[in-house]
Design a protein around this motif. Structure first.
Motif, PDB file in Angstrom:
ATOM      1  N   CYS A 135      15.894  23.487  87.375  1.00  0.00           N
ATOM      2  CA  CYS A 135      16.931  23.043  88.307  1.00  0.00           C
ATOM      3  C   CYS A 135      18.068  22.348  87.558  1.00  0.00           C
ATOM      4  O   CYS A 135      19.229  22.447  87.952  1.00  0.00           O
ATOM      5  N   GLY A 140      18.088  26.283  89.992  1.00  0.00           N
ATOM      6  CA  GLY A 140      17.027  26.689  90.911  1.00  0.00           C
ATOM      7  C   GLY A 140      15.845  27.267  90.160  1.00  0.00           C
ATOM      8  O   GLY A 140      15.820  27.324  88.929  1.00  0.00           O
ATOM      9  N   PHE A 232      16.886  26.532  95.487  1.00  0.00           N
ATOM     10  CA  PHE A 232      18.069  26.140  94.721  1.00  0.00           C
ATOM     11  C   PHE A 232      18.464  24.710  95.057  1.00  0.00           C
ATOM     12  O   PHE A 232      18.167  24.202  96.144  1.00  0.00           O
ATOM     13  N   THR A 235      23.289  23.149  96.733  1.00  0.00           N
ATOM     14  CA  THR A 235      23.851  24.286  97.456  1.00  0.00           C
ATOM     15  C   THR A 235      24.896  23.824  98.466  1.00  0.00           C
ATOM     16  O   THR A 235      24.975  22.644  98.815  1.00  0.00           O
TER      17      THR A 235
END
Length: 503
Positions: A135, A140, A232, A235
């Protein structure tokens, strides 16, 4: 008089040219400043031209190709830049400290997630650290699951994701991913390139009876026995993918690194000169220069009507604290304290206590990321067969905070206004006890006016009290026993209950 453009015309003429205008402005700066800011300029150019427009039309965010390019730089910095690496380790430790507890799962599922291979692939501390780092650099994670065994098969690197099959009505909704990897089953010397579409766990029903999906004009098989878990970070609405945690810290970390390197060069230059010799005549200056030029070693003597004065920089180093603002920007971008990032508890305005604890904004940020991880865990557990699983991290509090929390619960219990079960659940959450069991039936309840005195209870059953303070001639509360001792088994709360009963 020439016609001046309106504000609207001026903005329209420069719309979408933010990076170009900034570059023009940088041409008027000191060349050294412009060179140091080249990294920031490059990032702004990428944002302006490739994935973020300034005219109000939101794109899909970072494209898959952009994400891979930034991932390469961030992964390199994760190894080569100490502050980028330190930030990743700090955030990972904050999030995963104390581990996670799973509830309402079957014995079969618990056995599976505690197996060595599943801990290595997904549930263990090493896998969790790798998850955060993905991440941190990739924005992600992708996990491949086997629908037959209902176990995680592998963590898929971003480089193996080639394309995304999306909802035609919602471009940010991905139904399946095209995975491309090297198959070494035939030996390391003879790898075979393989491709297949794998649907996500959320939209697995969209697979239907599809056997292939076209890519680059050719049909590619759809995996029927596999599933992908995708998640993810950072975002936004309309984005297909996320943005790496360290993306907005990279340029500033490079600037801070350059500042430290330049400071080291300046310190070395300042250390070369400690004294300055001044003479009264030009001839004296020439003679002194000759003497210093011919002198070798230490302990030499200076002769003549000369003045030897130490330089203002003698014994001093470069002012590295002046770059604290740059370090603060890096810490802010990563989401950690500048004290922890620089490993410097002596930072101006800091204290030992602040160096040992997390401030509230950092704790809230960590809790948010813990919720993100817990949601992904629940998706995996439901896919494994758990109906209503729970995933909870141990509270992110210090030993002092734990003590205070337990004390607060004890005070609530002493009021007699609460039952034991909810308070027991709260204590179990604080201490990380998964299954505390039922509240014992013989637990000592607080004396809130409902408890009957042991002496009166014994009297009603024909017994006698051994409390000499209640006997005739005996010493009661506030009386002397003659032997320097007070009542044997007197409780001041019992007196209050007795008075209330009498009234």
């Amino acid at each position: 008089m020439t016609n001046q453009p309106s504000i609207e015309q001026w903005i329209e003429a420069r719309r979408g040219r933010s990076a170009e205008l900034l570059e023009e402005a940088f041409e008027h700066l000191d060349p050294r400043v412009a060179e140091q800011l080249s990294g920031v300029m490059q990032m702004w150019k990428e944002e302006d031209s490739d994935w973020l427009s300034l005219d109000g039309n939101q794109s899909d965010g970072l494209s898959l190709q952009d994400l891979k390019q930034w991932s390469g730089q961030l992964r390199e910095a994760l190894v080569g830049n100490p502050h980028i690496e330190r930030g990743a380790n700090l955030r990972s430790d904050y999030i995963n400290e104390g581990g996670v507890r799973y509830g309402d799962i079957t014995k079969k599922i618990r056995t599976a997630i505690e197996s060595d291979i599943q801990r290595r692939r997904y549930f263990g501390p090493t896998a969790r650290q790798e998850r955060y780092r993905a991440c941190y650099t990739d924005g992600g994670v992708f996990y491949l699951g086997d629908n037959k065994t209902r176990q995680i098969e592998a963590a898929i690197p971003l480089g193996e994701i080639v394309d995304a099959y999306r909802n035609s009505q919602n471009r940010s909704e991905v139904w399946a991913y095209l995975r491309e990897w090297q198959d070494y089953s035939g030996g390391v010397q003879n790898p075979r390139l393989r491709r297949e579409w794998v649907f996500t766990d959320v939209f697995e029903e969209k697979r239907g009876n599809r056997k292939t999906i076209n890519y680059d004009g050719k049909p590619v098989r759809v995996a029927r026995d596999k599933v992908i878990f995708d998640a993810f970070v950072n975002t936004q609405i309309g984005w297909t993918f996320g943005a790496p945690h360290a993306l907005n810290a990279l340029a500033w970390a490079r600037l801070y690194r350059d500042f430290l390197v330049n400071g080291k060069i300046m310190s070395d230059a300042m250390a070369q000169f400690a004294f300055q010799v001044t003479t009264k005549t030009k001839k004296g200056t020439e003679n002194t220069s000759l003497k210093f030029a011919s002198a070798r070693g230490s302990g030499q003597t200076v002769v003549g009507p000369n003045d030897l004065a130490p330089l203002a920089t003698a014994g001093k180093g470069y002012d590295f604290d002046s770059g604290r603002a740059l370090a603060s920007v890096v810490a802010t971008a990563i989401g950690v304290s500048v004290i922890h990032l620089t490993s410097d508890p002596g930072t101006a305005g800091s204290s030992y206590g602040s160096a040992q604890t997390l401030d509230l904004p950092t704790r809230l940020s960590v809790e948010s990321e813990r919720n993100w991880n817990a949601e992904l865990d629940l998706r995996v557990l439901r896919w494994m067969g758990a109906k209503n699983p729970t995933a909870e991290f141990n509270p992110l509090i210090s030993a002092t905070d734990v003590y205070r929390e337990i004390q607060a619960i004890k005070l609530a219990w002493d009021t007699g206004l609460f039952e034991g079960t909810p308070l027991q659940d709260r204590i179990a959450d604080i201490l990380g006890i998964v299954e505390p069991g039922a509240v014992p039936s013989d637990v000592l309840t607080p004396n809130n006016g409902k408890t009957v005195l042991a002496t009166k209870s014994a009297s009603s059953q024909g017994g006698q009290s051994d409390d000499s303070g209640d006997q005739a001639g005996g010493a009661g509360q506030g009386q002397s026993t003659g032997a320097g001792k007070g009542p044997k088994s007197r409780d001041t709360r019992d007196d209050n209950v007795s008075d209330n009963a009498a009234n």
